[in-house]
Design an enzyme around this catalytic site. Structure first.
Site, mmCIF file in Angstrom:
data_model
loop_
_atom_site.group_PDB
_atom_site.id
_atom_site.type_symbol
_atom_site.label_atom_id
_atom_site.label_comp_id
_atom_site.label_asym_id
_atom_site.label_seq_id
_atom_site.Cartn_x
_atom_site.Cartn_y
_atom_site.Cartn_z
ATOM 1 N N HIS A 52 0.805 -1.220 0.000
ATOM 2 C CA HIS A 52 0.000 0.000 0.000
ATOM 3 C C HIS A 52 0.841 1.275 0.000
ATOM 4 O O HIS A 52 0.451 2.275 -0.551
ATOM 5 C CB HIS A 52 -0.940 -0.001 1.207
ATOM 6 C CG HIS A 52 -2.096 -0.928 1.008
ATOM 7 N ND1 HIS A 52 -2.620 -1.689 2.016
ATOM 8 C CD2 HIS A 52 -2.814 -1.209 -0.087
ATOM 9 C CE1 HIS A 52 -3.614 -2.409 1.550
ATOM 10 N NE2 HIS A 52 -3.756 -2.142 0.275
ATOM 11 N N GLU B 242 1.821 -15.912 -28.882
ATOM 12 C CA GLU B 242 3.204 -15.680 -28.468
ATOM 13 C C GLU B 242 4.086 -16.897 -28.659
ATOM 14 O O GLU B 242 5.290 -16.847 -28.452
ATOM 15 C CB GLU B 242 3.245 -15.216 -27.003
ATOM 16 C CG GLU B 242 2.535 -16.143 -26.052
ATOM 17 C CD GLU B 242 2.461 -15.609 -24.627
ATOM 18 O OE1 GLU B 242 3.146 -14.633 -24.316
ATOM 19 O OE2 GLU B 242 1.717 -16.205 -23.826
ATOM 20 N N ASP C 219 7.383 -12.649 -25.998
ATOM 21 C CA ASP C 219 7.682 -14.079 -26.052
ATOM 22 C C ASP C 219 7.828 -14.569 -27.480
ATOM 23 O O ASP C 219 8.670 -15.416 -27.773
ATOM 24 C CB ASP C 219 6.580 -14.874 -25.332
ATOM 25 C CG ASP C 219 6.816 -14.896 -23.835
ATOM 26 O OD1 ASP C 219 7.982 -15.033 -23.431
ATOM 27 O OD2 ASP C 219 5.838 -14.742 -23.078
ATOM 28 N N CYS D 294 0.431 -6.676 -27.921
ATOM 29 C CA CYS D 294 0.552 -6.208 -26.543
ATOM 30 C C CYS D 294 1.961 -6.402 -26.000
ATOM 31 O O CYS D 294 2.196 -6.271 -24.805
ATOM 32 C CB CYS D 294 -0.477 -6.868 -25.636
ATOM 33 S SG CYS D 294 -0.282 -8.649 -25.522
HETATM 34 C C1 PEP Z 1 4.387 -10.995 -24.431
HETATM 35 O O1 PEP Z 1 4.861 -12.118 -24.287
HETATM 36 O O2 PEP Z 1 4.624 -10.255 -25.391
HETATM 37 C C2 PEP Z 1 3.483 -10.425 -23.422
HETATM 38 C C3 PEP Z 1 2.771 -9.374 -23.686
HETATM 39 O O3 PEP Z 1 3.414 -11.002 -22.225
HETATM 40 P P1 PEP Z 1 4.565 -11.087 -21.126
HETATM 41 O O4 PEP Z 1 5.544 -9.989 -21.391
HETATM 42 O O5 PEP Z 1 3.858 -10.938 -19.833
HETATM 43 O O6 PEP Z 1 5.130 -12.446 -21.331
HETATM 44 MG MG MG Z 2 4.182 -13.577 -22.853
#
Ligand code: PEP
Ligand code: MG
Length: 583
Positions: free
Chosen positions: A192, A432, A456, A503
């Site tokens: 927190h 991924e 990944d 992402c």
């Molecule tokens: C990724 O693998 O690109 C991803 C967004 O997840 P993380 O970085 O948590 O593996």
């Molecule tokens: Mg990942």
């Protein structure tokens, strides 16, 4: 000069003199109280509890006023503890039964409550011992008649506060105007205190282990809360570097304020949705501040905390619902547990190569329960807003189907229980694993959306460990194999009319984001702080030019050639704008 590395839990940069805080661990003595003094001792205890209540109320009020009501709730729990019969009545009972002083009775009760808390199944409840210690410590201070903790509320000047630990109520009491940064031996982003520091915009680095020993009181320290670095007695050159970094950070913050309301639309009118990757629910506020149009990736496994305990369905529902409320009307994409074997308990088997071993969906066959509970919570959250479920580490249709089956099971359970939920919560794959990318056309008909996890995907495609700095030069987001794979995924998504996003960290790099738009991606999810720069880059190009650039890049043979082509077409200073996001 020495450098200490910890975890950056609140971004920003500050340089100042260290104020090292030692917690007063005064010994507690067992004193016999004569029979006619027992009631007076109980009154002392009651008075100390009442004084604590007044102080906590004041802290709570101050927090509500200056940080916002959501953070003040922490102290509701503290106030409740003060009245809990397990504490209040039992301490008085110990005084009466054993004829001892209030301090000793309080300590005895604290020990038995610690034993009780340690037996809780629920990790969240187990971790409440820090709150318990905070409350009991305050009562002890009040019993000693020194409750003011003057060093916290009356700091000697602008300081970098160095502490072993800084409890939430201590943080609530701090003379914030004089705190340049917070540096602690323990702690994590979920603590927190870190949450409060983030809300206040005070840079903080936690988990430094021995900062209180390594930082001499009064010396100059430079703190980088973004990178998790603390430099003790920095050299002139280091100070100069910190001052440059601070200026960059300040300007970036200024720009954030300016771009928030703008859409990420290219010069020829193609709109790109820029979403946020978040690890902690309270980051939703940061996502909003940076103008995110949704959460494209909530790494839910961070809810497990340090203790690696899965939160209950009710706790998860609460988190997902609050995220949806905060991001309303935008969607929130929750990735299901992306954890390794260690999350199933320390006694279990270990994986010789966790990156290629039993993790995420692969654990589902061995241990479906945590996943089932999570899916139930997500389906129920769907009744409150546009939540989306994303499965990580899918390698092809067969493991995806195991997860989809479990999802159907969770729906059937909720239906049978008459529990409200949303039937058609969109389900997607975090692409991924290279095999999944190769069969994206087979996966597309079975899901509602794709989000490419390039972090990944690149690691597995290029066989480069993303966590090993010795091979980091080989980690090439613009490797021809990466671009071809992304193009293949984009084609499958287009043919099957599936929304498509990226992402991975690549999405947060302005030039790479332009290339992704050229490849057909219309949603990009990134660290909230990366949004403004990507937005700026996209608003400065034509999507048709980005497409032409992507086509050209797809015909080139090496990462260096591709990078040169990108540099040539985009603003010459675009590469310089590459941000180190610390991943
Ligand atoms: C990724 O693998 O690109 C991803 C967004 O997840 P993380 O970085 O948590 O593996
Ligand atoms: Mg990942």
């Amino acid at each position: 000069m020495s450098r200490l590395r910890g975890t950056g839990v609140s971004p920003g940069i500050a340089v100042g003199r260290a104020l090292v805080m030692e917690r007063d661990a005064a010994p507690v003595f067992r004193l016999a109280v004569p029979e006619d003094g027992v009631e007076r001792e109980v009154v002392r205890l009651e008075e100390a509890i009442e004084a604590s209540r007044e102080q906590l109320r004041a802290v709570k009020e101050r927090l509500s006023r200056e940080v916002g009501a959501p953070h003040a709730y922490i102290f509701d729990a503290h106030l409740l503890m003060l009245d809990d019969p397990m504490l209040r009545e039992r301490a008085a009972e110990v005084v009466r039964r054993e004829g001892v002083n209030a301090e000793w009775a309080l300590r005895a009760v604290s020990e038995s409550l610690h034993d009780l808390f340690s037996q809780f199944e629920d990790a969240y409840l187990r971790e409440r011992t820090t709150d318990l210690d905070d409350v009991i410590g305050r009562i002890q201070l009040n019993l000693r008649g020194s409750a003011e903790a003057p060093s916290l509320s009356r700091l000697p000047g602008p300081v970098v506060l160095v502490a072993g630990d800084l409890t939430p109520s201590e943080a609530g009491e701090l003379d914030w105007d004089r705190v340049l940064a917070i540096v602690t031996d323990v702690g994590s982003s979920t603590y927190h205190t870190a949450i409060i520091a983030r809300s206040l915009g005070i840079p903080a680095v936690a988990g430094l282990k021995e900062a209180t020993r390594q930082i001499p009181p009064g010396c100059v320290v430079a703190v980088d809360g973004t990178r998790g670095e603390v430099v003790v007695e920095p050299s002139g050159a280091a100070l100069e570097a910190f001052s440059v970094a601070r200026e960059v950070y300040r300007r970036e913050e200024e720009r954030l304020r300016g771009t928030r309301g703008l859409a990420a639309t290219t010069l020829d009118g193609v709109e790109v949705s820029l979403e946020a990757n978040v690890e902690f629910p309270e980051e939703a506020a940061t996502a909003q501040l940076h103008g995110a149009s949704g959460i494209g990736l909530f790494r839910s496994e961070y809810l497990l905390g340090r203790s690696l305990r899965f939160p209950s369905e009710a706790q998860q529902l609460d988190v997902y619902r609050r995220l949806l409320e905060q991001m309303h009307p935008h969607p929130v994409t929750v990735r299901t547990w992306d954890v390794g074997l260690e999350a199933l308990g320390p006694a279990g088997p270990s994986s010789p190569n966790p990156a290629l071993g039993e993790r995420a969906l692969r654990l589902l066959r061995r241990s479906p329960d945590p996943f089932r509970v999570q899916l139930r919570a997500l389906l129920r959250a769907g009744a409150h807003g546009p939540v989306r479920i994303m499965f990580p580490f899918v390698s092809g249709p067969s493991d995806l189907r195991v997860a989809l089956e479990l999802l159907e099971q969770a729906k059937a359970e909720l239906r049978a229980e008459g529990c409200p939920f949303r039937e058609d919560v969109p389900v997607g794959v975090n692409l991924e694993v290279p095999s999944a990318a190769l069969v994206a056309d087979l996966l597309a008909p079975e899901v509602d959306f794709f989000s490419v996890g390039t972090n990944d995907l690149i690691q597995y495609l290029l066989a480069v460990d993303r966590t090993d700095p010795r091979v980091s030069a080989l980690y090439e987001p613009l490797h021809p194999a990466v671009l071809r794979t992304l193009e293949r995924i984009a084609t499958a998504a287009r043919v099957h009319d599936r929304p498509l996003s990226v992402c991975g960290e690549m999405a947060g790099q302005p030039t790479e984001a332009v290339l992704l738009v050229g490849l057909g991606f219309r949603a990009l999810s990134m660290a909230p702080s990366a949004i403004p720069r990507v937005k700026e880059a996209l608003r400065a190009v034509r999507a048709s030019d980005a497409r032409a650039l992507a086509r050209r890049c797809l015909s080139l043979s090496t990462c260096a050639e591709i990078e040169a082509a990108v540099r040539e077409v985009l603003m010459p200073d675009a590469r310089a704008a590459r941000v180190d996001l610390g991943h």
